[in-house]
Enzyme design. Structure first.
Site, PDB file in Angstrom:
ATOM      1  N   GLY A 174      -1.585   7.433   1.278  1.00  0.00           N
ATOM      2  CA  GLY A 174      -1.180   7.258   2.293  1.00  0.00           C
ATOM      3  C   GLY A 174      -0.971   7.243   3.658  1.00  0.00           C
ATOM      4  O   GLY A 174       0.381   7.963   3.532  1.00  0.00           O
ATOM      5  N   GLY A 208       0.787  -0.803  -0.325  1.00  0.00           N
ATOM      6  CA  GLY A 208      -0.487   0.167  -0.151  1.00  0.00           C
ATOM      7  C   GLY A 208       1.043   1.478  -0.008  1.00  0.00           C
ATOM      8  O   GLY A 208       0.362   3.177   0.374  1.00  0.00           O
ATOM      9  N   LEU A 212      -3.097  -7.956  -3.756  1.00  0.00           N
ATOM     10  CA  LEU A 212      -3.276  -8.825  -3.311  1.00  0.00           C
ATOM     11  C   LEU A 212      -4.808  -9.082  -2.100  1.00  0.00           C
ATOM     12  O   LEU A 212      -4.766 -10.069  -1.839  1.00  0.00           O
ATOM     13  CB  LEU A 212      -2.316  -7.639  -1.844  1.00  0.00           C
ATOM     14  CG  LEU A 212      -1.243  -7.525  -1.419  1.00  0.00           C
ATOM     15  CD1 LEU A 212      -0.672  -6.175  -0.530  1.00  0.00           C
ATOM     16  CD2 LEU A 212      -0.313  -8.281  -2.018  1.00  0.00           C
ATOM     17  N   TYR A 214     -15.471  -4.239   6.256  1.00  0.00           N
ATOM     18  CA  TYR A 214     -14.163  -3.896   7.169  1.00  0.00           C
ATOM     19  C   TYR A 214     -14.380  -3.365   8.384  1.00  0.00           C
ATOM     20  O   TYR A 214     -13.368  -4.450   8.169  1.00  0.00           O
ATOM     21  CB  TYR A 214     -14.899  -1.649   7.135  1.00  0.00           C
ATOM     22  CG  TYR A 214     -13.375  -0.947   7.477  1.00  0.00           C
ATOM     23  CD1 TYR A 214     -12.354  -1.212   6.530  1.00  0.00           C
ATOM     24  CD2 TYR A 214     -13.133  -0.680   8.228  1.00  0.00           C
ATOM     25  CE1 TYR A 214     -11.078  -0.846   6.325  1.00  0.00           C
ATOM     26  CE2 TYR A 214     -11.410   0.474   8.662  1.00  0.00           C
ATOM     27  CZ  TYR A 214     -11.251   0.742   7.571  1.00  0.00           C
ATOM     28  OH  TYR A 214      -9.953   0.458   7.780  1.00  0.00           O
TER      29      TYR A 214
HETATM   30  N1  LIG Z   1      -6.971   6.696   6.696  1.00  0.00           N
HETATM   31  C1  LIG Z   1      -7.845   6.089   7.538  1.00  0.00           C
HETATM   32  O1  LIG Z   1      -8.455   6.877   8.196  1.00  0.00           O
HETATM   33  C2  LIG Z   1      -7.348   4.714   8.291  1.00  0.00           C
HETATM   34  C3  LIG Z   1      -7.923   4.572   9.828  1.00  0.00           C
HETATM   35  C4  LIG Z   1      -7.673   3.472   9.663  1.00  0.00           C
HETATM   36  C5  LIG Z   1      -7.272   2.155   9.250  1.00  0.00           C
HETATM   37  N2  LIG Z   1      -6.078   2.889   8.111  1.00  0.00           N
HETATM   38  C6  LIG Z   1      -5.612   1.731   7.283  1.00  0.00           C
HETATM   39  O2  LIG Z   1      -5.148   1.888   6.702  1.00  0.00           O
HETATM   40  C7  LIG Z   1      -4.159   1.091   5.676  1.00  0.00           C
HETATM   41  C8  LIG Z   1      -4.038   2.086   4.545  1.00  0.00           C
HETATM   42  O3  LIG Z   1      -4.576   3.297   4.406  1.00  0.00           O
HETATM   43  P1  LIG Z   1      -5.240   4.632   3.953  1.00  0.00           P
HETATM   44  O4  LIG Z   1      -5.959   5.775   3.915  1.00  0.00           O
HETATM   45  O5  LIG Z   1      -3.909   5.290   3.758  1.00  0.00           O
HETATM   46  O6  LIG Z   1      -5.851   4.754   2.094  1.00  0.00           O
HETATM   47  P2  LIG Z   1      -4.986   4.796   0.964  1.00  0.00           P
HETATM   48  O7  LIG Z   1      -6.745   4.550   0.232  1.00  0.00           O
HETATM   49  O8  LIG Z   1      -4.682   6.239   0.874  1.00  0.00           O
HETATM   50  O9  LIG Z   1      -3.526   4.131   0.656  1.00  0.00           O
HETATM   51  C9  LIG Z   1      -4.270   2.618   0.099  1.00  0.00           C
HETATM   52  C10 LIG Z   1      -3.453   1.939  -0.146  1.00  0.00           C
HETATM   53  O10 LIG Z   1      -3.362   0.463  -0.861  1.00  0.00           O
HETATM   54  C11 LIG Z   1      -3.248  -0.215  -2.023  1.00  0.00           C
HETATM   55  N3  LIG Z   1      -4.393  -1.532  -2.138  1.00  0.00           N
HETATM   56  C12 LIG Z   1      -5.558  -1.462  -1.820  1.00  0.00           C
HETATM   57  N4  LIG Z   1      -5.887  -2.800  -2.772  1.00  0.00           N
HETATM   58  C13 LIG Z   1      -5.204  -3.162  -2.284  1.00  0.00           C
HETATM   59  C14 LIG Z   1      -4.679  -4.266  -3.221  1.00  0.00           C
HETATM   60  N5  LIG Z   1      -5.558  -4.895  -3.318  1.00  0.00           N
HETATM   61  N6  LIG Z   1      -3.497  -4.848  -3.605  1.00  0.00           N
HETATM   62  C15 LIG Z   1      -2.818  -4.455  -3.482  1.00  0.00           C
HETATM   63  N7  LIG Z   1      -2.224  -2.895  -2.916  1.00  0.00           N
HETATM   64  C16 LIG Z   1      -3.826  -2.525  -2.786  1.00  0.00           C
HETATM   65  C17 LIG Z   1      -3.592   0.952  -2.211  1.00  0.00           C
HETATM   66  O11 LIG Z   1      -4.412   1.149  -4.025  1.00  0.00           O
HETATM   67  C18 LIG Z   1      -3.509   2.383  -2.254  1.00  0.00           C
HETATM   68  O12 LIG Z   1      -2.923   3.024  -2.268  1.00  0.00           O
HETATM   69  C19 LIG Z   1      -5.969   0.473   5.524  1.00  0.00           C
HETATM   70  O13 LIG Z   1      -4.846  -0.847   5.572  1.00  0.00           O
HETATM   71  C20 LIG Z   1      -6.534   0.747   6.067  1.00  0.00           C
HETATM   72  O14 LIG Z   1      -7.905   0.490   6.109  1.00  0.00           O
HETATM   73  C21 LIG Z   1      -7.053   3.265   7.229  1.00  0.00           C
END
Ligand SMILES: NC(=O)c1ccc[n+]([C@@H]2O[C@H](COP(=O)([O-])OP(=O)(O)OC[C@H]3O[C@@H](n4cnc5c(N)ncnc54)[C@H](O)[C@@H]3O)[C@@H](O)[C@H]2O)c1
Length: 258
Positions: free
Chosen positions: A13, A9, A43, A152
């Site tokens: 983010g 990822g 993934l 989720y």
């Molecule tokens: N943003 C929030 O508020 C938050 C809060 C709690 C947890 N999270 C978790 O943090 C992690 C990162 O989230 P984020 O907010 O940075 O989101 P984001 O969408 O900015 O980044 C997520 C990344 O994961 C990649 N991804 C998604 N599906 C994929 C796949 N099938 N194979 C490979 N890569 C894949 C995307 O292309 C992206 O680059 C996630 O696991 C999310 O659940 C986010």
């Protein structure tokens, strides 16, 4: 000391902020993502998970010092259990042999404060049993009955419980590899931006994830904790879900847990 990290990822983010911080500290980072990375792998699929492990072995010569499984999605869709639980577990298990050959190896998954929200036991139980087909079926059923949000929270609860089980086994603790989760509250990233830009959704988010300390976070605020937990300084923290959520988990669960 320069270390080699693999971050999934890493294109966006929290994953991107983590990769940027580690590189700024002089470490080598292999970024993996759907379309944009040193390793391109989906993934949610068995082929993508195999590709990740195979390419990581090629790029590292079979030695990795740390893995950060950050890739995730928040869709009201079965793909969410596929990426957030099965993709993360496959990342950690698939790269464990490379970690075992590394120096001061560490592993981490990005969970979520959502793991303390209501979940669907059918999804969580199937995930913890390693039965992806049943987990997908249960997720589809949740979506069909209008409870897609449970996919989720269930994915994050399952992967958090998985790390607690795995961390203390011979494969991880026995091999000297701390394995933890960081559970953010609301972080402003492309995942959450559309919700936060909608006033009605924003109010719902603020009610379900109250963050009395500093409010919503930027991804750069989560990255240092991930960096520490995966650094050689962390010798004894393992099997933990460390909430980086501005107090949300403490508000939601109070002193029912400690
Ligand atoms: N943003 C929030 O508020 C938050 C809060 C709690 C947890 N999270 C978790 O943090 C992690 C990162 O989230 P984020 O907010 O940075 O989101 P984001 O969408 O900015 O980044 C997520 C990344 O994961 C990649 N991804 C998604 N599906 C994929 C796949 N099938 N194979 C490979 N890569 C894949 C995307 O292309 C992206 O680059 C996630 O696991 C999310 O659940 C986010």
């Amino acid at each position: 000391m320069t270390r080699t990290y693999l971050v999934t990822g890493a294109a966006s983010g929290i994953g991107r902020a983590t990769a940027d911080l580690l590189r700024a500290r002089g470490h080598a980072v292999i970024g993996a993502d759907m379309a944009d990375g040193d390793i391109t792998a989906d993934l949610s699929t068995a082929d993508g998970r195999t590709e990740l492990a195979a390419r990581a072995r090629e790029l590292t010569g079979g030695r990795l010092d740390a893995v950060v499984a950050c890739a995730g999605v928040a869709h009201f869709d079965p793909v969410t259990i596929g990426v957030n639980h099965f993709g993360a577990v496959a990342t950690l298990e698939g790269l464990r042999p490379l970690l075992a050959a590394g120096t001061d190896p560490r592993a981490l998954v990005v969970g979520s404060v959502d793991s303390v929200h209501p979940t669907d036991p059918a999804i969580v139980d199937a995930a913890l049993a390693g039965d992806e087909e049943a987990a997908v079926t249960a997720s589809r059923a949740a979506v069909d009955r209008g409870e897609g949000h449970l996919v989720y929270s269930s994915s994050k609860a399952a992967v958090s419980r998985w790390i607690r089980r795995a961390a203390v086994t011979g494969d991880w603790a026995g091999a000297g590899i701390p394995l933890n989760a960081v559970a953010p509250g609301v972080v402003v990233t492309p995942m959450t931006r559309p919700m936060l830009d909608d006033p009605g959704m924003r109010e719902l988010v603020e009610r379900s994830v109250p963050m009395p300390l500093h409010g919503h976070a930027r991804p750069e605020r989560i990255a240092p904790l991930i960096a520490w937990l995966t650094s050689p300084e962390n010798t004894h923290v393992t099997g933990q879900v460390v909430f980086a959520d501005g107090g949300a988990e403490a508000v939601l669960r109070g002193d029912r847990t400690w």
